[in-house]
Design a protein around this motif. Structure first.
Motif, mmCIF file in Angstrom:
data_model
loop_
_atom_site.group_PDB
_atom_site.id
_atom_site.type_symbol
_atom_site.label_atom_id
_atom_site.label_comp_id
_atom_site.label_asym_id
_atom_site.label_seq_id
_atom_site.Cartn_x
_atom_site.Cartn_y
_atom_site.Cartn_z
ATOM 1 N N GLU A 31 20.613 4.346 9.585
ATOM 2 C CA GLU A 31 21.306 5.619 9.783
ATOM 3 C C GLU A 31 21.217 6.504 8.538
ATOM 4 N N ALA A 32 21.272 5.882 7.358
ATOM 5 C CA ALA A 32 21.251 6.637 6.100
ATOM 6 C C ALA A 32 19.849 6.731 5.509
ATOM 7 N N GLY A 33 18.840 6.314 6.247
ATOM 8 C CA GLY A 33 17.488 6.251 5.706
ATOM 9 C C GLY A 33 16.712 7.542 5.843
ATOM 10 N N TYR A 34 16.079 7.966 4.746
ATOM 11 C CA TYR A 34 15.151 9.096 4.747
ATOM 12 C C TYR A 34 13.721 8.536 4.781
ATOM 13 N N HIS A 35 12.737 9.351 4.437
ATOM 14 C CA HIS A 35 11.350 8.882 4.506
ATOM 15 C C HIS A 35 11.042 7.877 3.399
ATOM 16 N N MET A 36 11.607 8.093 2.225
ATOM 17 C CA MET A 36 11.318 7.195 1.098
ATOM 18 C C MET A 36 12.337 6.056 1.101
ATOM 19 N N LEU A 37 12.250 5.225 2.128
ATOM 20 C CA LEU A 37 13.259 4.202 2.389
ATOM 21 C C LEU A 37 13.503 3.263 1.212
ATOM 22 N N LEU A 38 12.449 2.898 0.504
ATOM 23 C CA LEU A 38 12.591 1.934 -0.587
ATOM 24 C C LEU A 38 13.215 2.551 -1.829
ATOM 25 N N ARG A 39 13.203 3.892 -1.914
ATOM 26 C CA ARG A 39 13.729 4.585 -3.099
ATOM 27 C C ARG A 39 14.999 5.374 -2.804
ATOM 28 N N ASP A 40 15.397 5.439 -1.527
ATOM 29 C CA ASP A 40 16.623 6.134 -1.158
ATOM 30 C C ASP A 40 17.829 5.498 -1.839
ATOM 31 N N LEU A 41 18.952 6.166 -1.765
ATOM 32 C CA LEU A 41 20.182 5.565 -2.264
ATOM 33 C C LEU A 41 20.515 4.285 -1.510
ATOM 34 N N ASN A 42 20.058 4.218 -0.257
ATOM 35 C CA ASN A 42 20.247 3.018 0.555
ATOM 36 C C ASN A 42 19.104 2.022 0.377
ATOM 37 N N PHE A 82 1.708 -11.399 3.024
ATOM 38 C CA PHE A 82 2.092 -10.299 3.900
ATOM 39 C C PHE A 82 1.488 -8.993 3.401
ATOM 40 N N LEU A 83 1.158 -8.116 4.346
ATOM 41 C CA LEU A 83 0.680 -6.781 4.020
ATOM 42 C C LEU A 83 1.795 -5.789 4.310
ATOM 43 N N MET A 84 2.119 -4.966 3.320
ATOM 44 C CA MET A 84 3.131 -3.924 3.486
ATOM 45 C C MET A 84 2.479 -2.558 3.299
ATOM 46 N N GLY A 85 2.823 -1.617 4.166
ATOM 47 C CA GLY A 85 2.320 -0.262 4.035
ATOM 48 C C GLY A 85 3.450 0.734 4.123
ATOM 49 N N ASN A 86 3.476 1.675 3.193
ATOM 50 C CA ASN A 86 4.513 2.703 3.148
ATOM 51 C C ASN A 86 3.896 4.054 3.507
ATOM 52 N N SER A 87 4.414 4.719 4.538
ATOM 53 C CA SER A 87 3.946 6.037 4.952
ATOM 54 C C SER A 87 2.437 6.008 5.246
ATOM 55 N N LEU A 123 0.849 -1.195 0.000
ATOM 56 C CA LEU A 123 0.000 0.000 0.000
ATOM 57 C C LEU A 123 0.884 1.243 0.000
ATOM 58 N N HIS A 124 0.690 2.132 -0.974
ATOM 59 C CA HIS A 124 1.544 3.298 -1.148
ATOM 60 C C HIS A 124 1.185 4.439 -0.200
ATOM 61 N N GLY A 125 1.987 5.503 -0.242
ATOM 62 C CA GLY A 125 1.795 6.656 0.622
ATOM 63 C C GLY A 125 0.982 7.765 -0.021
ATOM 64 N N MET A 126 0.785 8.871 0.712
ATOM 65 C CA MET A 126 -0.011 9.995 0.243
ATOM 66 C C MET A 126 0.635 10.648 -0.972
ATOM 67 N N GLY A 127 -0.165 10.936 -1.984
ATOM 68 C CA GLY A 127 0.311 11.571 -3.201
ATOM 69 C C GLY A 127 0.982 10.622 -4.166
ATOM 70 N N ASP A 128 1.178 9.379 -3.763
ATOM 71 C CA ASP A 128 1.890 8.393 -4.569
ATOM 72 C C ASP A 128 0.897 7.454 -5.241
ATOM 73 N N TYR A 129 1.405 6.399 -5.845
ATOM 74 C CA TYR A 129 0.537 5.375 -6.442
ATOM 75 C C TYR A 129 1.286 4.053 -6.471
ATOM 76 N N ALA A 130 0.719 3.041 -7.107
ATOM 77 C CA ALA A 130 1.254 1.678 -7.002
ATOM 78 C C ALA A 130 2.703 1.560 -7.434
ATOM 79 N N ASN A 131 3.129 2.412 -8.343
ATOM 80 C CA ASN A 131 4.501 2.330 -8.839
ATOM 81 C C ASN A 131 5.535 2.673 -7.774
ATOM 82 N N ALA A 132 5.093 3.052 -6.594
ATOM 83 C CA ALA A 132 6.003 3.307 -5.477
ATOM 84 C C ALA A 132 6.842 2.080 -5.148
#
Length: 334
Positions: free
Chosen positions: A297-308, A147-152, A79-88
């Motif tokens: 430590e290197a994680g921002y809010h968009m964890l799955l799309r961060d450089l990490n 499994f159910l996954m939810g982002n933001s 399940l994606h976050g606010m303003g986003d869509y499935a391609n997240a």
């Protein structure tokens, strides 16, 4: 963070002031109220096609899939976050879908390519959609863990779904979940939101001027800025709806009884660290089976799309496949 919020509050109020007073005067003549477009009555059979989830009210929501859909070892509904869509979940799907996992994601109501965009659907409708898709996946893969996954924002939906419909899943994965409830927000943010969502529900809000970085992956952020399915501005009543959702998620988090993986980043500038710490404290007290909080430590809010992101995604794969021990996670955590 407090300085940034103060700057946001002052800028937001000055922008709204030009139209707030006239609307408040007009509201004496007719009531301005938040607009909600919930799911309609059940008139159709729920169904997953190759590209669409058809909900019980007949709404068709765009669906994206990755991996082995025929005979996976495990299944994830994301399940994606606010303003986003499935391609997240493109990065997630491309990295760990392969021959091992099946990953499903749909555009939640009000977002992406959904017919009710840009209106808030309400927590009840969003949780029901997630539950219906989980039921379909459970029937489609009767011998495989789901499994159910939810982002933001999707994390808040996932918390409520896990707390109320645990029989539909074998575990829940919370990626930077939106759990910043109103009790933790300063008054100068909650008060204007409450007033304006009832007087100017259509007022669009953008992230301009916030000086908040959701990720350190600049090229990815540029790509998303050109994506027409992303929402660069949202209605204020939609933001108020997300605030309601976060309030409910914090309340229901203590009712979770399924295996849980919580992922968060030290550099998150969207959801305050204190909110995630409070959630971790509540979940840790539940003595959940196979609970882990991964803090990057290197994680921002968009964890799955961060450089990490690839590191985070690999930890998710390990947890889902049940082969992870405290020694082979990439993150710090409990």
């Amino acid at each position: 963070m407090r300085a940034k919020i103060t700057k946001f509050a002052s800028g937001f109020l000055s922008r709204a002031a030009r139209v707030l007073v006239p609307c408040l005067m007009l509201s004496v003549l007719w009531a301005c109220a938040p607009t909600i477009h919930p799911a309609g009555p059940p008139i159709a059979q729920t169904e997953l096609s190759a590209t669409t989830y058809r909900a019980g009210d007949g709404a068709e929501l765009a669906l994206q899939t990755w991996g082995n859909l025929d005979d996976p070892d495990a299944v994830i509904l994301a399940l994606h976050g606010m303003g986003d869509y499935a391609n997240a979940f493109m990065e997630l799907g491309e990295q760990i879908g392969s021959e091992t996992l099946a990953i499903y994601a749909f555009d939640q109501r009000g977002f992406g390519r959904s017919p009710s965009r840009p209106f808030w659907a309400g927590a009840y409708s969003m949780v029901n959609d997630a539950s219906d898709v989980l039921a379909i996946l459970k029937a489609r893969y009767p011998t495989r863990p789901v499994f159910l996954m939810g982002n933001s924002m999707g994390g808040a939906v996932a918390i409520i779904t896990a707390a109320t419909r645990p029989h539909l899943m074998d575990g829940v994965i919370l990626v930077a979940p939106a759990v910043w409830n109103r009790d933790m927000m300063p008054w100068y943010q909650t008060a204007p939101l409450s007033i304006i969502s009832h007087s100017l529900p259509w007022l669009p809000l953008t992230g301009r001027g916030l000086e908040i970085w959701p990720s350190d992956n600049i090229e990815m952020l540029r790509r998303l800025s050109r994506d027409p399915h992303m929402m660069s501005a949202v209605r204020v009543d939609l933001v108020a709806g997300v605030a309601d959702l976060m309030d409910l998620a914090r309340i229901r988090a203590s009712d979770i009884r399924v295996p849980t993986l919580l992922l968060s980043g030290v550099q998150d500038q969207v959801i305050p660290p204190d909110a995630v710490v409070a959630l971790d404290r509540d979940l840790s007290a539940l003595d959940l089976p196979f609970y882990r909080h991964c803090l990057y430590e290197a994680g921002y809010h968009m964890l799955l799309r961060d450089l990490n992101g690839p590191t985070v995604i690999e930890d998710i794969r390990r947890w889902v496949m049940g082969r992870a021990t405290a020694e082979n996670y990439s993150c710090a955590g409990s």
